[in-house]
Design a protein around this motif. Sequence first.
Motif: not given
Length: 210
Positions: A28, A33, A59-60, A63, A119, A122, A126
Amino acid sequence: MPDQHSTLRAQRRSETQRVIQAHAVRLFSERGYDATTVTDIAAAAGVSPMTVYRHFPTKEDLVLIDQHGRLVAEQILAGPAGQPLVGRIGRALVDSAAALTGDAEGGGLTAEGRFLLARLRLMISTPALRAKHLDNNYALQQAIVGALGDGAGDPEAAFQAQAAASACLAAMHTALVRWTEDGGQSELSELIARALVAAFGEDVLGGAEA
């Protein structure tokens, strides 16, 4: 020996989860991402996409899932029970951050601290993760309330514990954003302490220096 077998299975599951998540966060960060697929992550981790979904349903979650709730709960249980709620929660947040990001040998962040920083970057950058982060925060709030044990059978005590946890987490979020913006150069536990003092006053951590 079923207990030993269960422990080994849990350890293997935890290790597989860590490997998958490490590859996910790396990809990512490198590719973006949205440009990274679960299939990409599975290939990098050497597992099937189905295995990825078994450990991370969305998918979330690749992270957002972490062990922070367990670590904070352990700190609460290990601390004195006589303090005000905000003090107990705040001290647990500060101590868990120190344990997670404390200086590695030779200075700098630990591997866990660098992973947390990646993390958080991201999460902040995102949009889909920023929205989902609210669910993650709620889970942490519930872990804190459960560790306090003040809400068992008493709706008013549960309300007070939830309010105190929510307020402390809001202060911590401000510190996390600041820490991420300066690239992890500041000490996270100190930033959290400063945020708590700004929100609740000098004595929030039992008179400890922020």
